[in-house]
Design an enzyme around this catalytic site. Structure first.
Site, short mmCIF file in Angstrom:
data_model
loop_
_atom_site.label_atom_id
_atom_site.label_comp_id
_atom_site.label_asym_id
_atom_site.label_seq_id
_atom_site.Cartn_x
_atom_site.Cartn_y
_atom_site.Cartn_z
N TYR A 220 15.33 -0.43 3.48
CA TYR A 220 15.13 -1.82 3.91
C TYR A 220 14.64 -2.64 2.71
CZ TYR A 220 14.55 -5.07 7.89
OH TYR A 220 14.68 -6.08 8.81
N PHE A 221 14.64 -2.02 1.52
CA PHE A 221 14.28 -2.68 0.26
C PHE A 221 12.79 -3.03 0.19
CE2 PHE A 221 18.42 -4.11 1.93
CZ PHE A 221 19.26 -3.36 1.10
N HIS A 222 11.95 -2.21 0.79
CA HIS A 222 10.52 -2.52 0.89
C HIS A 222 9.63 -1.39 0.39
CE1 HIS A 222 11.90 -5.17 4.52
NE2 HIS A 222 12.08 -5.78 3.38
N PRO A 223 9.80 -0.88 -0.83
CA PRO A 223 8.94 0.21 -1.30
C PRO A 223 7.50 -0.26 -1.53
CG PRO A 223 10.32 -0.56 -3.10
CD PRO A 223 10.80 -1.25 -1.85
N HIS B 298 10.51 1.05 4.71
CA HIS B 298 11.03 1.00 6.07
C HIS B 298 12.42 1.64 6.11
CE1 HIS B 298 8.54 -2.93 6.47
NE2 HIS B 298 7.90 -1.97 7.13
#
Length: 507
Positions: A441-444, A297
């Site tokens: 957003y730290f969501h890979p 994100h």
């Protein structure tokens, strides 16, 4: 001499998915389960802090892989820092604690992309199995799972007015942000128990560490998988400078995350054949989809000063799931915070911010090996904003955030707009601001996606195509990202993986 041990199941990676898998598979007292985690068993004392903002203090610490991306053409060639947890619990030990599953359409999209049976209806029982959400609707909220969802603290006056500003701006109130069709403004739920951070390791793993059939090995960095005639037999690892080997009689489950899982596969000769040959790695299986489809994100925000000082202390936080157009599924995820953040988490001052992330970006990047050395960090390219559609929707989201910030509910607080300010008015100016300030957003997710086509890495039972005895369960298997912080969805994937793996043993 290398240490050699034999188990029924070997799980690689003790993060959100790995911790849950180890706990579930070891419920069968006859199944010998080993969990290998590259990081430590515990970290700094700050890890127990139930305040989401404490996570910033863990980035760059001993419990963070501290990855960086390649220069990103879509963000003015910025090299982005990518925190990922290197400790039991993985990124659930250093994240912002949000427990949010995502709109039902996020899961239905997986099935539309070829992941047959991975729709919301099929995922709901496993999402519910992970949580203990007392007082919520038991038709779609779990009541007896390991992850305790506590009632969040009361809202401070500014936090309440930020929530109400979204309603003033025309967005509906939503009573439960984890309901199947949740849309609008809601109060976020957190993975906090007794005022303390609750990682997946805290909830799933620590209560069962005394099981005699469960072995947890920390500080064990896996070098490669052990392959024999097309079957994965185990893994080689290094711990405290000494080599070790684990063998799996039933199955190896890779749960090292969207970066670690494709890296380990490629180091083991499983991945794009041309890439592996260039690095001198013998090809075991030509799977071009390994490391492809990386996305996250993209996140940016607007910030304002305040006319009066906010009340300090813990508070619940409002979030918003919205659409940039009526013909889309919900595609913008916002959160409201009672500080004025500087770009890319560089600092904060008194004020408030409205953060906006693109919930379903179309840009796709990759993870590739830098070298055949297992200790060398991979090349991470999330390809932020490389598709013009993504930038256009982020500009729309910025305008939505401004509309909320200017609502009457915030009139007693709102001072000058700090970011982006008066220099960002036209679409072109707003787009330039987003390119300068957008970040992770730290969501890979997505680098070992589920599917049946040539680009898929695992089948619908999470088994790696063309390799026996090897499956994957973590954020990497998502065909596309969910419209939410990803931890809750990964817990659901892990719960379903445990069910699938255990069922295979019974045949």
């Amino acid at each position: 001499m290398a240490v050699e041990q034999i188990y029924d199941y070997v799980i690689i990676g003790g993060g959100t998915a790995g911790a849950a898998l180890a706990a579930r598979l070891s419920e069968n007292s006859e199944a010998r389960v080993a969990l290998l985690e590259a990081g430590a068993g515990e970290g700094p004392a700050i890890m127990s802090d139930g305040n989401p903002e404490a996570a910033v203090g863990l980035w760059g610490s001993s419990v963070d892989w501290n990855y960086t991306t390649t220069p990103q053409s879509g963000t003015e060639n910025t090299v982005h820092t990518w925190p990922r947890g290197r400790v039991l619990g993985g990124s659930s030990s250093i994240n912002g604690l949000t427990h949010l599953r995502g709109h039902a359409s996020s899961y239905d999209a997986w099935e539309k992309q070829g992941a047959a049976g991975w729709n919301y209806r099929e995922m709901l029982p496993f999402l519910m199995r992970s949580e203990r959400a007392a007082g919520r609707d038991p038709r779609f909220r779990g009541q007896a799972g390991p992850m305790t969802i506590e009632e969040p603290p009361a809202a401070t006056p500014l936090a309440q007015d930020l929530h109400d500003a979204a309603v003033d701006a025309g967005f509906p109130r939503c009573e439960d942000g984890n309901a199947p069709q949740a849309e609008g403004v809601f109060w976020s739920e957190r993975n906090v128990a007794g005022g303390r951070r609750q990682s997946a390791a805290d909830a799933y793993l620590l209560p069962v560490l005394s099981r005699p059939n469960l072995t947890v090995v920390t500080d064990a960095q896996v070098q490669r998988l052990l392959m024999d005639n097309g079957r994965c037999r185990g893994a080689e690892y290094v711990r405290n400078g000494k080599p070790g080997t684990v063998h799996a009689e039933r199955e190896v489950v890779l749960s090292a995350g969207a970066i670690g899982s494709p890296q380990i596969l490629m180091l083991s000769g499983i991945g794009p054949a041309d890439h592996l040959r260039q690095l001198g790695i013998p090809v075991r299986a030509d799977l071009p989809g390994v490391g492809a489809n990386l996305h996250d994100h993209p996140l940016a925000w607007i910030s304002y000063g305040v006319k009066k000082s906010p009340v300090p202390g813990p508070s619940r936080q409002a979030m918003l799931l919205a659409r940039t157009s009526r013909d889309r599924d919900p595609d913008i995820l916002m959160s409201f915070t009672s500080v004025a953040l500087e770009p890319r988490w560089a600092g904060a001052q008194e004020g408030f911010s409205i953060l906006f992330g693109l919930a379903n970006p179309t840009s796709r990047g990759s993870v590739r090996l830098r070298s055949a050395d297992p200790t060398s960090y991979p090349l991470i390219d999330p390809a932020y904003l490389t598709e013009s559609e993504d930038l256009a929707r982020m500009v729309t989201a910025l305008r939505m955030a401004r509309h909320i910030a200017r609502a009457d509910a915030l009139s007693a607080w709102r001072d000058d707009e700090i970011l982006p300010g008066k220099e960002a008015v036209t679409d072109e100016e707003c787009g330039a601001y987003i390119r300068r300030t957008v970040g992770t957003y730290f969501h890979p997710v997505g680098t070992c996606r589920i599917g049946a086509d040539d680009g898929a890495v695992v089948d619908t039972a999470l088994r790696v195509h063309g390799i026996d005895g090897l499956s994957i369960a973590d954020a990497s298997v998502m065909p596309s990202i969910v419209a939410a912080n990803t931890n809750a969805a990964v817990l659901g994937i892990a719960e379903r993986a445990a069910h699938l793996v255990a069922a295979r043993a019974e045949r």
